[in-house]
Design a protein around this motif. Structure first.
Motif, mmCIF file in Angstrom:
data_model
loop_
_atom_site.group_PDB
_atom_site.id
_atom_site.type_symbol
_atom_site.label_atom_id
_atom_site.label_comp_id
_atom_site.label_asym_id
_atom_site.label_seq_id
_atom_site.Cartn_x
_atom_site.Cartn_y
_atom_site.Cartn_z
ATOM 1 N N UNK A 27 0.840 -1.209 0.000
ATOM 2 C CA UNK A 27 0.000 0.000 0.000
ATOM 3 C C UNK A 27 0.869 1.250 0.000
ATOM 4 N N UNK A 28 1.972 1.197 0.757
ATOM 5 C CA UNK A 28 2.877 2.350 0.785
ATOM 6 C C UNK A 28 3.479 2.598 -0.574
ATOM 7 N N UNK A 29 3.876 1.518 -1.254
ATOM 8 C CA UNK A 29 4.450 1.647 -2.589
ATOM 9 C C UNK A 29 3.431 2.179 -3.561
ATOM 10 N N UNK A 30 2.198 1.691 -3.426
ATOM 11 C CA UNK A 30 1.121 2.141 -4.312
ATOM 12 C C UNK A 30 0.873 3.624 -4.103
ATOM 13 N N UNK A 31 0.891 4.087 -2.827
ATOM 14 C CA UNK A 31 0.665 5.500 -2.530
ATOM 15 C C UNK A 31 1.737 6.363 -3.202
ATOM 16 N N UNK A 32 3.001 5.869 -3.086
ATOM 17 C CA UNK A 32 4.102 6.637 -3.676
ATOM 18 C C UNK A 32 3.931 6.778 -5.172
ATOM 19 N N UNK A 33 3.417 5.713 -5.788
ATOM 20 C CA UNK A 33 3.235 5.752 -7.236
ATOM 21 C C UNK A 33 2.061 6.645 -7.630
ATOM 22 N N UNK A 34 1.159 6.918 -6.668
ATOM 23 C CA UNK A 34 -0.039 7.672 -6.991
ATOM 24 C C UNK A 34 0.082 9.162 -6.702
ATOM 25 N N UNK A 35 1.273 9.639 -6.384
ATOM 26 C CA UNK A 35 1.469 11.082 -6.233
ATOM 27 C C UNK A 35 1.118 11.748 -7.559
ATOM 28 N N UNK A 36 0.216 12.713 -7.514
ATOM 29 C CA UNK A 36 -0.254 13.337 -8.748
ATOM 30 C C UNK A 36 0.895 13.966 -9.528
ATOM 31 N N UNK A 37 1.013 13.563 -10.782
ATOM 32 C CA UNK A 37 1.979 14.179 -11.678
ATOM 33 C C UNK A 37 3.403 13.696 -11.540
ATOM 34 N N UNK A 41 9.807 7.970 -13.279
ATOM 35 C CA UNK A 41 10.643 8.533 -14.349
ATOM 36 C C UNK A 41 10.088 9.794 -14.994
ATOM 37 N N UNK A 42 8.948 10.313 -14.506
ATOM 38 C CA UNK A 42 8.323 11.467 -15.170
ATOM 39 C C UNK A 42 7.728 12.449 -14.164
ATOM 40 N N UNK A 43 7.808 13.741 -14.510
ATOM 41 C CA UNK A 43 7.114 14.811 -13.784
ATOM 42 C C UNK A 43 6.268 15.568 -14.800
ATOM 43 N N UNK A 44 4.982 15.707 -14.526
ATOM 44 C CA UNK A 44 4.090 16.415 -15.451
ATOM 45 C C UNK A 44 3.828 17.842 -14.973
ATOM 46 N N UNK A 45 4.097 18.793 -15.857
ATOM 47 C CA UNK A 45 3.831 20.208 -15.590
ATOM 48 C C UNK A 45 2.863 20.719 -16.653
ATOM 49 N N UNK A 46 1.789 21.353 -16.233
ATOM 50 C CA UNK A 46 0.802 21.871 -17.173
ATOM 51 C C UNK A 46 0.896 23.382 -17.341
ATOM 52 N N UNK A 77 19.763 15.003 -17.986
ATOM 53 C CA UNK A 77 19.454 13.926 -17.047
ATOM 54 C C UNK A 77 18.171 14.117 -16.277
ATOM 55 N N UNK A 78 17.469 15.236 -16.524
ATOM 56 C CA UNK A 78 16.208 15.477 -15.845
ATOM 57 C C UNK A 78 16.399 15.967 -14.420
ATOM 58 N N UNK A 79 15.387 15.756 -13.604
ATOM 59 C CA UNK A 79 15.396 16.210 -12.214
ATOM 60 C C UNK A 79 15.264 14.998 -11.300
ATOM 61 N N UNK A 80 16.314 14.715 -10.557
ATOM 62 C CA UNK A 80 16.368 13.517 -9.704
ATOM 63 C C UNK A 80 16.037 12.261 -10.507
ATOM 64 N N UNK A 81 16.546 12.217 -11.740
ATOM 65 C CA UNK A 81 16.349 11.046 -12.589
ATOM 66 C C UNK A 81 15.030 11.008 -13.329
ATOM 67 N N UNK A 82 14.198 12.030 -13.139
ATOM 68 C CA UNK A 82 12.897 12.078 -13.812
ATOM 69 C C UNK A 82 12.922 13.102 -14.939
ATOM 70 N N UNK A 83 12.273 12.779 -16.051
ATOM 71 C CA UNK A 83 12.134 13.714 -17.163
ATOM 72 C C UNK A 83 10.852 14.540 -16.967
ATOM 73 N N UNK A 84 10.919 15.790 -17.366
ATOM 74 C CA UNK A 84 9.769 16.691 -17.222
ATOM 75 C C UNK A 84 8.955 16.699 -18.510
ATOM 76 N N UNK A 85 7.670 16.411 -18.374
ATOM 77 C CA UNK A 85 6.734 16.431 -19.501
ATOM 78 C C UNK A 85 5.883 17.691 -19.405
ATOM 79 N N UNK A 86 5.903 18.517 -20.464
ATOM 80 C CA UNK A 86 5.167 19.786 -20.478
ATOM 81 C C UNK A 86 3.873 19.615 -21.271
ATOM 82 N N UNK A 87 2.742 19.877 -20.608
ATOM 83 C CA UNK A 87 1.416 19.737 -21.226
ATOM 84 C C UNK A 87 0.803 21.122 -21.373
#
Length: 406
Positions: A27-37, A41-46, A77-87
């Motif tokens: 459940x803890x792992x699932x919660x971490x994966x469910x952080x919005x955006x 490997x990805x961060x979503x910015x609108x 290399x992105x931010x902390x290993x994550x690439x930023x996706x711009x929407x």
């Protein structure tokens, strides 16, 4: 026999607790994966901004800059290993368009944070939803009411419109040493324009003078004959243009046609090289104020901006990108720094807390240094002045960064 039963029960108990532990870990792992955006490997910015309406002259360069900046970040290399996706969502500079864009970016795309949020009226219409969803926002509108009263999830990137109005009055009264100046203000009948008119009235009052005129001109106006004749009747010797590029050009051209020659001072959106190109000789003596540097300014941050931009689009240096390109780049820099400081545990609240640690953050001269605290999300209050060079069609800074005197 009893001993065997006891051992069996103990084994079952251990298996049970082991199962519960794994379940909780899952459940803890699932919660971490469910952080919005945010994923592994990805961060979503609108971005909510005009692409096809009357403010597209702002939205198109702003969007290009944000995309280019985060493309560069991703290539490093992105931010902390994550690439930023711009929407990007086009609100057409309308409140219904902004609301629809917000819903899509929040409930369908699940963006971590938002940028721009349309104009002043659009942003205000969305504030309750921003607070409800706890979404960090870097607003495009610089109205003081964006950050005052304080709102935890709203950040602005520089001096407010009100600060800029004050600095313009300071320039007239202190630098030019005007005695009993007749100052008129031209503005659109929109939330943006009304906000600045309130500031202009208050600032003129603080200097003990009364505005010579308050003239309404809509955005992208093609004919301003009646308004120019109205201005001329006031006898104004200084006119502050709280307008977009198109209207500023029309006002300058029509003023020249009717022999009206005050000192025109462009405000923010009218501090643009396109005004010089469009108005030509009518822009002689034109000065303007802004919170950001120009494409061709000699600063380390602008040199890097040019280098990266021209790497992606070689041969596209002219016509020069305007200050809304600078704005998108600078806004991206601020958000990227906040995300870096939040680290691997990035979410909406750690992002806000990280941004609040920025103190005199150096943008390389794209803007004045940026500071936020846990009680103040206004980046600063500094602007500088530019004067038009008609031959080169550029706006040359002739002051450093200035704070309001009053």
């Amino acid at each position: 026999m009893k001993k065997k039963l006891l051992q069996g029960s103990l084994k079952k108990l251990l298996v049970f607790f082991g199962f519960v532990f794994l379940l909780l870990m899952g459940e803890g792992s699932s919660f971490a994966e469910e952080v919005r955006g945010v994923t592994n490997d990805t961060i979503k910015i609108g971005i909510i901004i005009d692409q096809t309406g009357p403010a597209a002259f702002v939205g198109i360069p702003y969007t290009e800059a944000v995309r280019n900046y985060f493309r560069y970040v991703n290539e490093q290399g992105g931010i902390s290993g994550r690439k930023v996706s711009v929407l990007v969502e086009d609100d057409r500079y309308t409140i219904p368009g902004s609301i629809a864009a917000f819903k899509k970016l929040m409930y369908k795309d699940s963006a971590l944070a938002l940028m721009f949020l349309g104009g002043t009226g659009q942003a205000m219409a969305l504030f309750s939803q921003v607070e409800k969803e706890k979404v960090p926002v870097m607003v495009g509108s610089l109205a003081e009411k964006m950050v005052n009263p304080f709102r935890r999830y709203i950040f602005n990137p520089g001096a407010s419109y009100e600060d800029q109005i004050k600095v313009i009055f300071d320039y007239v009264m202190t630098d030019l040493r005007a005695k009993n100046p007749r100052i008129a203000v031209v503005y659109p009948d929109l939330e943006f324009g009304k906000t600045n008119m309130v500031a202009a009235r208050a600032t003129s009052h603080s200097y003990g003078i009364k505005l010579a005129g308050e003239i309404v001109v809509g955005l992208a106006a093609l004919d301003t004959t009646s308004q120019v004749l109205q201005m001329k009747k006031t006898g104004a010797d200084y006119v502050i243009l709280v307008e977009d590029v198109g209207s500023a050009i029309s006002i300058l051209r029509d003023s020249r046609k009717f022999g009206f020659t005050p000192q025109f001072i462009g405000f923010y959106y009218a501090c643009d090289e396109a005004v010089l190109r469009g108005a030509r000789k009518a822009a002689e003596g034109y000065v303007a104020a802004h919170t950001l540097s120009s494409w061709y300014d000699d600063t380390p941050g602008m040199a890097k901006l040019r280098e990266i931009t021209l790497k992606y689009k070689p041969g596209s240096e002219k016509p020069y990108r305007n200050k809304f390109y600078t704005q998108g780049w600078q806004n991206g820099m601020i958000l990227a720094e906040g995300m870096k400081r939040a680290g691997k545990d990035l979410n909406n609240d750690t992002f806000v807390t990280a941004l609040e640690t920025l103190k005199n953050f150096d943008t390389g001269g794209l803007s004045a240094p940026v500071t936020y605290t846990s009680t103040n999300h206004k980046a600063g209050n500094e602007s500088k002045f530019y004067k038009g060079d008609l031959d080169k069609e550029v706006l040359i800074p002739f002051t450093g960064w200035r704070r309001p005197l009053k």
